[in-house]
Design an enzyme around this catalytic site. Structure first.
Site, PDB file in Angstrom:
ATOM      1  N   GLU A 151      -2.278 -14.085  13.397  1.00 40.05           N
ATOM      2  CA  GLU A 151      -3.063 -15.316  13.217  1.00 40.05           C
ATOM      3  C   GLU A 151      -3.365 -15.570  11.743  1.00 40.05           C
ATOM      4  O   GLU A 151      -3.782 -16.645  11.358  1.00 40.05           O
ATOM      5  CB  GLU A 151      -4.342 -15.281  14.063  1.00 40.05           C
ATOM      6  N   CYS A 165       4.783  -1.385   4.876  1.00 37.81           N
ATOM      7  CA  CYS A 165       4.672  -0.070   5.516  1.00 37.81           C
ATOM      8  C   CYS A 165       5.612   0.936   4.890  1.00 37.81           C
ATOM      9  O   CYS A 165       5.554   2.111   5.213  1.00 37.81           O
ATOM     10  CB  CYS A 165       4.953  -0.207   7.001  1.00 37.81           C
TER      11      CYS A 165
HETATM   12  P1  NAD Z   1      -2.946  -5.473  12.645  1.00 38.70           P
HETATM   13  O1  NAD Z   1      -2.776  -4.253  13.456  1.00 38.70           O
HETATM   14  O2  NAD Z   1      -4.323  -5.840  12.229  1.00 38.70           O
HETATM   15  O3  NAD Z   1      -2.376  -6.763  13.423  1.00 38.70           O
HETATM   16  C1  NAD Z   1      -1.088  -6.759  13.979  1.00 38.70           C
HETATM   17  C2  NAD Z   1      -1.062  -7.687  15.186  1.00 38.70           C
HETATM   18  O4  NAD Z   1      -1.971  -7.209  16.157  1.00 38.70           O
HETATM   19  C3  NAD Z   1      -1.471  -9.123  14.865  1.00 38.70           C
HETATM   20  O5  NAD Z   1      -0.600 -10.001  15.539  1.00 38.70           O
HETATM   21  C4  NAD Z   1      -2.891  -9.223  15.420  1.00 38.70           C
HETATM   22  O6  NAD Z   1      -3.204 -10.512  15.897  1.00 38.70           O
HETATM   23  C5  NAD Z   1      -2.884  -8.235  16.566  1.00 38.70           C
HETATM   24  N1  NAD Z   1      -4.189  -7.592  16.792  1.00 38.70           N
HETATM   25  C6  NAD Z   1      -5.135  -7.288  15.853  1.00 38.70           C
HETATM   26  N2  NAD Z   1      -6.177  -6.648  16.432  1.00 38.70           N
HETATM   27  C7  NAD Z   1      -5.890  -6.545  17.748  1.00 38.70           C
HETATM   28  C8  NAD Z   1      -6.562  -5.958  18.866  1.00 38.70           C
HETATM   29  N3  NAD Z   1      -7.751  -5.375  18.757  1.00 38.70           N
HETATM   30  N4  NAD Z   1      -5.971  -6.016  20.093  1.00 38.70           N
HETATM   31  C9  NAD Z   1      -4.748  -6.585  20.244  1.00 38.70           C
HETATM   32  N5  NAD Z   1      -4.077  -7.160  19.207  1.00 38.70           N
HETATM   33  C10 NAD Z   1      -4.625  -7.135  17.978  1.00 38.70           C
HETATM   34  O7  NAD Z   1      -1.979  -5.312  11.372  1.00 38.70           O
HETATM   35  P2  NAD Z   1      -1.853  -6.266  10.108  1.00 38.70           P
HETATM   36  O8  NAD Z   1      -3.070  -6.119   9.270  1.00 38.70           O
HETATM   37  O9  NAD Z   1      -1.423  -7.614  10.517  1.00 38.70           O
HETATM   38  O10 NAD Z   1      -0.598  -5.599   9.355  1.00 38.70           O
HETATM   39  C11 NAD Z   1      -0.717  -4.496   8.493  1.00 38.70           C
HETATM   40  C12 NAD Z   1      -0.425  -3.193   9.197  1.00 38.70           C
HETATM   41  O11 NAD Z   1       0.875  -3.247   9.802  1.00 38.70           O
HETATM   42  C13 NAD Z   1      -0.377  -2.000   8.263  1.00 38.70           C
HETATM   43  O12 NAD Z   1      -1.021  -0.918   8.880  1.00 38.70           O
HETATM   44  C14 NAD Z   1       1.109  -1.729   8.092  1.00 38.70           C
HETATM   45  O13 NAD Z   1       1.429  -0.396   7.761  1.00 38.70           O
HETATM   46  C15 NAD Z   1       1.596  -2.077   9.447  1.00 38.70           C
HETATM   47  N6  NAD Z   1       3.028  -2.380   9.444  1.00 38.70           N
HETATM   48  C16 NAD Z   1       3.854  -1.450   9.971  1.00 38.70           C
HETATM   49  C17 NAD Z   1       5.216  -1.658   9.948  1.00 38.70           C
HETATM   50  C18 NAD Z   1       6.149  -0.626  10.510  1.00 38.70           C
HETATM   51  O14 NAD Z   1       7.338  -0.897  10.574  1.00 38.70           O
HETATM   52  N7  NAD Z   1       5.693   0.533  10.922  1.00 38.70           N
HETATM   53  C19 NAD Z   1       5.744  -2.839   9.401  1.00 38.70           C
HETATM   54  C20 NAD Z   1       4.862  -3.787   8.885  1.00 38.70           C
HETATM   55  C21 NAD Z   1       3.497  -3.537   8.911  1.00 38.70           C
END
Ligand code: NAD
Length: 492
Positions: free
Chosen positions: A183, A288
């Site tokens: 979002e 990441c």
């Molecule tokens: P996030 O976990 O906050 O959000 C990711 C998704 O989850 C979003 O679409 C969000 O709307 C949803 N979300 C958030 N809270 C939620 C909840 N309580 N219940 C269900 N859905 C929920 O992550 P972010 O801040 O958007 O991205 C950064 C993170 O992603 C970092 O930790 C990074 O390391 C990780 N990341 C990992 C990879 C990988 O390949 N391992 C790649 C890119 C990013």
């Protein structure tokens, strides 16, 4: 030049259901550009009932799509590739505006997405299944079958690339795919969905549902959603994995990272300076695969000087982008203070770099290098997700490997050395899913697949490449006989 256009601020993003843009029922929130700290648009969020209608719409054409031959399904994605490349600059502008990336980083992300797309396009020639006569007159055969309706939840940091890890493969294999973008960065999804529509993808084969946790929970709970992939923080990856698998759904949830680089005194000084510095400063540390901890073995001060010099050459708003939110910016400042309290010292302080004049209210944070970080401290263990490099001094390679192995994460690790045997030793003894030799961001290129271990990934397989195919499909085994055979064989 990083000419990110920050003047267009009236994007309005909705759900893409059955080939049309429709508004979710949960009201809207502003999308804030990290460049300006101000709204660049709004996104309408979804409730459980919006997800339910999206799943119903996705089911309508899925069977027909599944029955379309693979070569014909692939043709639509060839069209999509043309459109994506035609509109690359336009999409990159949106990616940069909403995620804070520089324009060149945004373009690189789209191109990596195109690479995964090209892998999906190659399946028509390479994924042959297999057939053999297993007994006289009896044939066994593999046929790949899609799962039906599948879903994917993506993070803010790569609004085009991470979705493109999964959309092309899942769709080419015959699934109907529901995408829930972050979002914080939903605008890119409008451009990608429109490109698929223009390419001729049947209605409902790509659905976009905007929203936050309620939409994610509804997708995880829905019995007609057969598989869920997730990319984001470890905390949420674990929540989604647990929820989806409790509903006996297939789930692959990629989490956060704390990537270690082991630096040895014999490493090439130029390769090291550029490789390590660019790894922790690229995408303002919000990837990441970014270097987070530098395990400095022995006397590597001349290498550290190079890393520092290159970090000092960064220009905010030009070579380095912005931090996603004010909240994350505050968190990074607090993390530095905490590291100092825990005994670290700053050897390069990019917090003093000036914000770009034209966007001074954006969320800017220059590179910071912390030295003498203690292995158990917060800067050594916690994912900070910003341009901060924590140096831990190690007496020898065993100590460095021990620190790396003690991390709860297992996404990526690298070694910088000019010794082949040493590189091999470190590659074999580090705990990670992806390893680099003299490479700061060891992202595997297609067809090699992407994925970590431990709390960086929940579920089996990887999210791209050959190891993703079995996630998005089932392999049906067909055994055929047309005539009774005279041989004394239980199968004949
Ligand atoms: P996030 O976990 O906050 O959000 C990711 C998704 O989850 C979003 O679409 C969000 O709307 C949803 N979300 C958030 N809270 C939620 C909840 N309580 N219940 C269900 N859905 C929920 O992550 P972010 O801040 O958007 O991205 C950064 C993170 O992603 C970092 O930790 C990074 O390391 C990780 N990341 C990992 C990879 C990988 O390949 N391992 C790649 C890119 C990013």
């Amino acid at each position: 030049m990083n000419d990110v256009m920050t003047n267009k601020t009236d994007y309005c993003v909705e759900n893409f259901v059955a080939g049309k843009w429709v508004r979710g029922s949960a009201g809207h929130i502003d999308v804030i550009s990290p460049y300006t700290g101000k709204p660049c648009g709004e996104v309408h969020l979804s409730l459980t009932q919006d997800v339910a209608s999206a799943v119903e719409a996705a089911k309508i054409n899925q069977k027909e799509w599944e029955q379309t031959p693979l070569k014909a399904r692939t043709q639509v994605l060839f069209n999509f590739r043309d459109i994506l490349l035609r509109d690359e600059q336009k999409i990159a502008q949106v990616v940069a505006l909403e995620s804070g990336k520089t324009l060149s980083e945004a373009i690189a992300g789209i191109r990596k997405g195109v690479e995964v797309l090209e892998y999906a396009l190659s399946l028509q020639n390479s994924d042959l299944g297999g057939k053999m006569e297993v007994s006289r007159g009896v044939f066994c055969e593999y046929r790949r079958k899609p799962l039906g309706v599948v879903a994917s939840i993506t993070p803010f940091n790569f609004p085009a690339m991470v979705p493109m890890w999964t959309i092309p493969i899942a769709i080419v294999l015959g699934n109907a795919y529901i995408w829930k973008p972050s979002e914080k960065t939903p605008i890119t999804s409008q451009f990608i969905a429109n490109a698929f529509h223009e390419a001729g993808l049947p209605a409902g084969i790509l659905t976009v549902v905007q929203g936050a946790s309620e939409a994610v929970n509804a997708l995880a709970d829905h019995t007609d959603v057969k598989a869920i992939s997730f990319v984001g923080s470890t905390k949420v990856a674990q929540i989604v994995y647990k929820r989806a698998t409790e509903k006996t759904k297939r789930a692959l949830c990629l989490g956060g990272a704390k990537n270690h680089i082991i630096l040895l005194p014999d490493a090439d000084i130029e390769v090291t300076g550029a490789g390590i510095s660019d790894s922790f400063t690229g995408c303002a540390g919000q990837r990441c695969m970014a270097a987070s901890v530098l395990l400095a073995v022995g006397d590597v001060d001349k290498h550290i000087t190079k890393i520092k010099e290159r970090a000092a050459s960064q220009v905010l708003g030009q070579t380095m982008g912005a931090i996603i939110t004010q909240e994350q910016l505050d968190f990074l400042h607090e993390a530095i203070e905490k590291a100092l309290e825990e005994g670290a010292k700053i050897i390069f302080d990019g917090r003093k770099l000036s914000a770009p004049q034209e966007n001074s209210e954006g969320y800017w944070f220059g590179p910071v290098i912390l030295d003498n970080v203690k292995p158990g401290s917060t800067a050594a263990k916690m994912e900070l997700f910003g341009p901060i490099l924590s140096i831990i001094r190690c007496q020898n390679i065993s100590e460095a490997i021990e620190v790396q192995n003690s991390s709860e994460y297992g996404n990526a690790a690298s070694v910088f050395t000019s010794s082949g045997p040493m590189a091999e030793y470190v590659a074999s003894n580090t705990k990670c899913g992806m390893f680099g030799v003299n490479i700061g961001v060891p992202v595997p290129r297609e067809p090699f697949s992407f994925g970590g271990v431990d709390v960086s990934k929940f579920g089996h397989g990887d999210i791209t490449g050959v190891h993703s195919l079995d996630f998005w499909s089932d392999v049906k085994k067909i055994t055929t006989k047309w005539e009774l055979q005279s041989d004394a064989n239980w199968m004949s």
